[in-house]
Design a protein around this motif. Structure first.
Motif, PDB file in Angstrom:
ATOM      1  N   LEU A 370     -18.655   6.135  -0.255  1.00 40.95           N
ATOM      2  CA  LEU A 370     -17.475   5.703  -0.995  1.00 40.95           C
ATOM      3  C   LEU A 370     -16.407   5.191  -0.038  1.00 40.95           C
ATOM      4  O   LEU A 370     -16.203   5.756   1.042  1.00 40.95           O
ATOM      5  CB  LEU A 370     -16.908   6.865  -1.812  1.00 40.95           C
ATOM      6  CG  LEU A 370     -17.796   7.417  -2.934  1.00 40.95           C
ATOM      7  CD1 LEU A 370     -17.130   8.632  -3.572  1.00 40.95           C
ATOM      8  CD2 LEU A 370     -18.067   6.367  -3.984  1.00 40.95           C
ATOM      9  N   PRO A 371     -15.702   4.124  -0.420  1.00 37.83           N
ATOM     10  CA  PRO A 371     -14.582   3.664   0.405  1.00 37.83           C
ATOM     11  C   PRO A 371     -13.441   4.668   0.318  1.00 37.83           C
ATOM     12  O   PRO A 371     -13.383   5.495  -0.592  1.00 37.83           O
ATOM     13  CB  PRO A 371     -14.203   2.328  -0.237  1.00 37.83           C
ATOM     14  CG  PRO A 371     -14.663   2.437  -1.649  1.00 37.83           C
ATOM     15  CD  PRO A 371     -15.892   3.296  -1.618  1.00 37.83           C
ATOM     16  N   PRO A 372     -12.493   4.625   1.256  1.00 39.05           N
ATOM     17  CA  PRO A 372     -11.329   5.522   1.166  1.00 39.05           C
ATOM     18  C   PRO A 372     -10.586   5.290  -0.147  1.00 39.05           C
ATOM     19  O   PRO A 372     -10.528   4.173  -0.652  1.00 39.05           O
ATOM     20  CB  PRO A 372     -10.464   5.104   2.365  1.00 39.05           C
ATOM     21  CG  PRO A 372     -11.404   4.402   3.296  1.00 39.05           C
ATOM     22  CD  PRO A 372     -12.435   3.746   2.427  1.00 39.05           C
ATOM     23  N   ARG A 373     -10.039   6.367  -0.685  1.00 39.36           N
ATOM     24  CA  ARG A 373      -9.254   6.233  -1.909  1.00 39.36           C
ATOM     25  C   ARG A 373      -8.070   5.311  -1.652  1.00 39.36           C
ATOM     26  O   ARG A 373      -7.375   5.444  -0.644  1.00 39.36           O
ATOM     27  CB  ARG A 373      -8.759   7.600  -2.387  1.00 39.36           C
ATOM     28  CG  ARG A 373      -8.122   7.551  -3.771  1.00 39.36           C
ATOM     29  CD  ARG A 373      -7.550   8.905  -4.163  1.00 39.36           C
ATOM     30  NE  ARG A 373      -7.150   8.911  -5.561  1.00 39.36           N
ATOM     31  CZ  ARG A 373      -5.997   8.416  -6.014  1.00 39.36           C
ATOM     32  NH1 ARG A 373      -5.164   7.848  -5.172  1.00 39.36           N
ATOM     33  NH2 ARG A 373      -5.715   8.470  -7.303  1.00 39.36           N
ATOM     34  N   ALA A 374      -7.874   4.373  -2.575  1.00 36.80           N
ATOM     35  CA  ALA A 374      -6.778   3.417  -2.419  1.00 36.80           C
ATOM     36  C   ALA A 374      -5.443   4.143  -2.455  1.00 36.80           C
ATOM     37  O   ALA A 374      -5.258   5.137  -3.165  1.00 36.80           O
ATOM     38  CB  ALA A 374      -6.836   2.371  -3.516  1.00 36.80           C
ATOM     39  N   ALA A 375      -4.501   3.637  -1.665  1.00 37.04           N
ATOM     40  CA  ALA A 375      -3.205   4.293  -1.537  1.00 37.04           C
ATOM     41  C   ALA A 375      -2.370   4.199  -2.796  1.00 37.04           C
ATOM     42  O   ALA A 375      -1.557   5.067  -3.079  1.00 37.04           O
ATOM     43  CB  ALA A 375      -2.439   3.692  -0.354  1.00 37.04           C
ATOM     44  N   ARG A 376      -2.563   3.120  -3.563  1.00 40.71           N
ATOM     45  CA  ARG A 376      -1.724   2.949  -4.748  1.00 40.71           C
ATOM     46  C   ARG A 376      -2.500   2.250  -5.850  1.00 40.71           C
ATOM     47  O   ARG A 376      -3.441   1.524  -5.589  1.00 40.71           O
ATOM     48  CB  ARG A 376      -0.466   2.148  -4.410  1.00 40.71           C
ATOM     49  CG  ARG A 376      -0.741   0.714  -4.010  1.00 40.71           C
ATOM     50  CD  ARG A 376       0.528  -0.064  -3.689  1.00 40.71           C
ATOM     51  NE  ARG A 376       1.079   0.327  -2.403  1.00 40.71           N
ATOM     52  CZ  ARG A 376       2.146  -0.232  -1.874  1.00 40.71           C
ATOM     53  NH1 ARG A 376       2.811  -1.168  -2.540  1.00 40.71           N
ATOM     54  NH2 ARG A 376       2.581   0.128  -0.686  1.00 40.71           N
ATOM     55  N   GLN A 377      -2.072   2.488  -7.083  1.00 37.70           N
ATOM     56  CA  GLN A 377      -2.633   1.818  -8.242  1.00 37.70           C
ATOM     57  C   GLN A 377      -2.077   0.395  -8.311  1.00 37.70           C
ATOM     58  O   GLN A 377      -0.860   0.191  -8.193  1.00 37.70           O
ATOM     59  CB  GLN A 377      -2.245   2.582  -9.520  1.00 37.70           C
ATOM     60  CG  GLN A 377      -2.843   2.024 -10.803  1.00 37.70           C
ATOM     61  CD  GLN A 377      -4.264   2.509 -11.025  1.00 37.70           C
ATOM     62  OE1 GLN A 377      -4.784   3.297 -10.263  1.00 37.70           O
ATOM     63  NE2 GLN A 377      -4.899   2.029 -12.095  1.00 37.70           N
ATOM     64  N   PRO A 378      -2.929  -0.622  -8.470  1.00 44.02           N
ATOM     65  CA  PRO A 378      -2.390  -1.986  -8.593  1.00 44.02           C
ATOM     66  C   PRO A 378      -1.558  -2.139  -9.854  1.00 44.02           C
ATOM     67  O   PRO A 378      -1.821  -1.498 -10.874  1.00 44.02           O
ATOM     68  CB  PRO A 378      -3.644  -2.863  -8.640  1.00 44.02           C
ATOM     69  CG  PRO A 378      -4.739  -1.956  -9.095  1.00 44.02           C
ATOM     70  CD  PRO A 378      -4.389  -0.603  -8.573  1.00 44.02           C
ATOM     71  N   THR A 379      -0.546  -2.975  -9.775  1.00 43.99           N
ATOM     72  CA  THR A 379       0.318  -3.235 -10.922  1.00 43.99           C
ATOM     73  C   THR A 379       0.102  -4.636 -11.495  1.00 43.99           C
ATOM     74  O   THR A 379       0.630  -4.939 -12.549  1.00 43.99           O
ATOM     75  CB  THR A 379       1.801  -3.084 -10.536  1.00 43.99           C
ATOM     76  OG1 THR A 379       2.125  -4.016  -9.498  1.00 43.99           O
ATOM     77  CG2 THR A 379       2.087  -1.667 -10.051  1.00 43.99           C
ATOM     78  N   ARG A 380      -0.659  -5.477 -10.783  1.00 46.03           N
ATOM     79  CA  ARG A 380      -0.926  -6.833 -11.264  1.00 46.03           C
ATOM     80  C   ARG A 380      -2.343  -7.227 -10.897  1.00 46.03           C
ATOM     81  O   ARG A 380      -2.888  -6.785  -9.894  1.00 46.03           O
ATOM     82  CB  ARG A 380       0.052  -7.846 -10.641  1.00 46.03           C
ATOM     83  CG  ARG A 380       1.502  -7.640 -11.009  1.00 46.03           C
ATOM     84  CD  ARG A 380       2.353  -8.773 -10.474  1.00 46.03           C
ATOM     85  NE  ARG A 380       1.991 -10.050 -11.112  1.00 46.03           N
ATOM     86  CZ  ARG A 380       2.550 -11.209 -10.791  1.00 46.03           C
ATOM     87  NH1 ARG A 380       3.468 -11.275  -9.848  1.00 46.03           N
ATOM     88  NH2 ARG A 380       2.198 -12.306 -11.419  1.00 46.03           N
TER      89      ARG A 380
END
Length: 384
Positions: A370-380
């Motif tokens: 698995l890739p590292p968990r993304a730092a933030r949820q995309p907003t667009r």
């Protein structure tokens, strides 16, 4: 990351594959469409699937065979998409599978079942597969649909006015800018059922709206169809062919005598246009961006445009997202979010208690990294 999204909707006529190159850039998810392919279901498989769907009956043995054969069909489509659209360099497959039952009781959804065993896809492609997207949202108190709403919200964010995303498949659904989302009712489900029923199976749908174009809307039949209680339920709500099938139409036709097939199909086409337009009016939309197989029916689109009374109607093709494969691209996005540990739902859309990371992951041939968990949820969501 190159992701193959696989989708077969409630019309169960073909498996659509869309390949997307996806990248998180700041608070945006950038999607570069790499192309689509569509593979019709084998005629015999489609026949067996149709017989097993509500209101038909089936056996666990048949369910097992369908799960395997649909999984093999999805696997073959994924292999073709990887070979033809990205030269064998795909990194992930996101498979919606084939919905065969959505367990709805009143305003509550208790469960859902999508067939198409992902192990066949992983084995054929060698890639990890994200599948079984819907159950997690239902476990969190949601409707499990429409799951593409999060993608719609990201995609249309910043567009002027109140744009509404509309998908017209077997069932029609919409997403409004405030997150309100729901199934409006039958998209092409009843039209398809009538076309098959009146033609003795020779037709599977009303090609180019030809039957509807020759018919006249039967007012009393339309009024009776509109009495269906589902239309008055508040959002969020979902439905399916468990409700909108040939038996539903036959019940509505009782007492009307023999009506011309063309008039019945014209009336059902108006039913879809009317229920969609009513739903669009309730969310105060200024623009409707449509996708799905129903957009290929010119009679339906003409009726809808007239009923929308000045609300702009266009297709997602106008915004560079192919209308026939928009849902396949959407599930590619949802699979990408899952692999990066990000939620794929908007609670305002499904009614869930909280956002959830969707689906289950089947490892590919090289195991699961698995890739590292993304730092933030995309907003667009930006289309490249």
């Amino acid at each position: 990351m190159r992701v193959i999204g696989l989708m077969s909707g409630t019309s169960y006529d073909a498996i659509d594959a869309a390949v997307a190159e996806l990248d998180l850039v700041g608070d945006s998810l950038v999607l570069k469409p790499l192309g689509t392919v569509s593979e019709p279901y084998d005629g015999e498989l489609r026949k067996v699937l149709a017989a097993a769907l509500p209101p038909g009956t089936t056996t666990l043995g048949e369910v097992c065979r369908l799960d395997t054969r649909i999984g093999q069909a999805f696997a073959a489509t994924a292999v073709r998409a990887d070979r033809e659209l990205c030269e064998g360099r795909a990194e992930l497959v996101a498979s919606h599978g084939q919905t065969v039952y959505h367990w709805v009781a009143g305003a509550e959804v208790h469960g859902t079942l999508q067939l198409g065993q992902p192990a066949w896809i992983a084995e054929a492609t060698g890639l990890p597969v994200v599948a079984d997207f819907r159950p997690r949202d239902i476990a969190a108190g949601g409707q499990g649909a429409p799951l593409v709403s999060l993608v719609d919200l990201l995609w249309l964010r910043g567009r002027p006015g109140r744009p509404v995303a509309l998908n017209i498949g077997g069932i029609a659904n919409l997403t409004a800018p405030d997150g309100t989302a729901f199934d409006t009712g039958p998209g092409c489900a009843l039209i398809d059922a009538a076309a098959r029923g009146f033609s003795g199976g020779a037709l599977v749908y009303d090609t180019d709206g030809a039957l509807a174009a020759r018919g006249r809307v039967h007012g009393p039949l339309l009024d009776r169809l509109l009495e269906e209680p589902y239309y008055a339920l508040p959002a969020p709500k979902t439905t399916g062919k468990e409700l909108f099938h040939l038996g539903h139409l036959r019940d509505a036709l009782a007492g009307f005598g023999t009506l011309p097939a063309e008039d019945v199909v014209a009336t059902l086409t108006m039913l879809t246009a009317r229920t969609v337009a009513d739903a669009v009016g309730r969310v105060c939309a200024t623009e409707v961006i449509a996708s799905g197989g129903g957009t290929r029916n010119p009679v339906l689109m003409s009726m809808l445009a007239e009923l929308l009374r000045g609300v702009a109607l266009r297709t997602s093709d106008d915004l560079n997202l192919p209308s026939d494969a928009k849902e396949a691209y959407a599930f590619a996005v949802l699979g990408f979010l899952t692999l990066h540990g990000l939620p794929g739902t908007e609670p305002a859309s499904t009614g869930a208690r909280h956002p959830t990371v969707l689906g289950s992951v089947t490892p590919g041939r090289g195991g699961l990294r698995l890739p590292p968990r993304a730092a933030r949820q995309p907003t667009r969501l930006l289309l490249e």
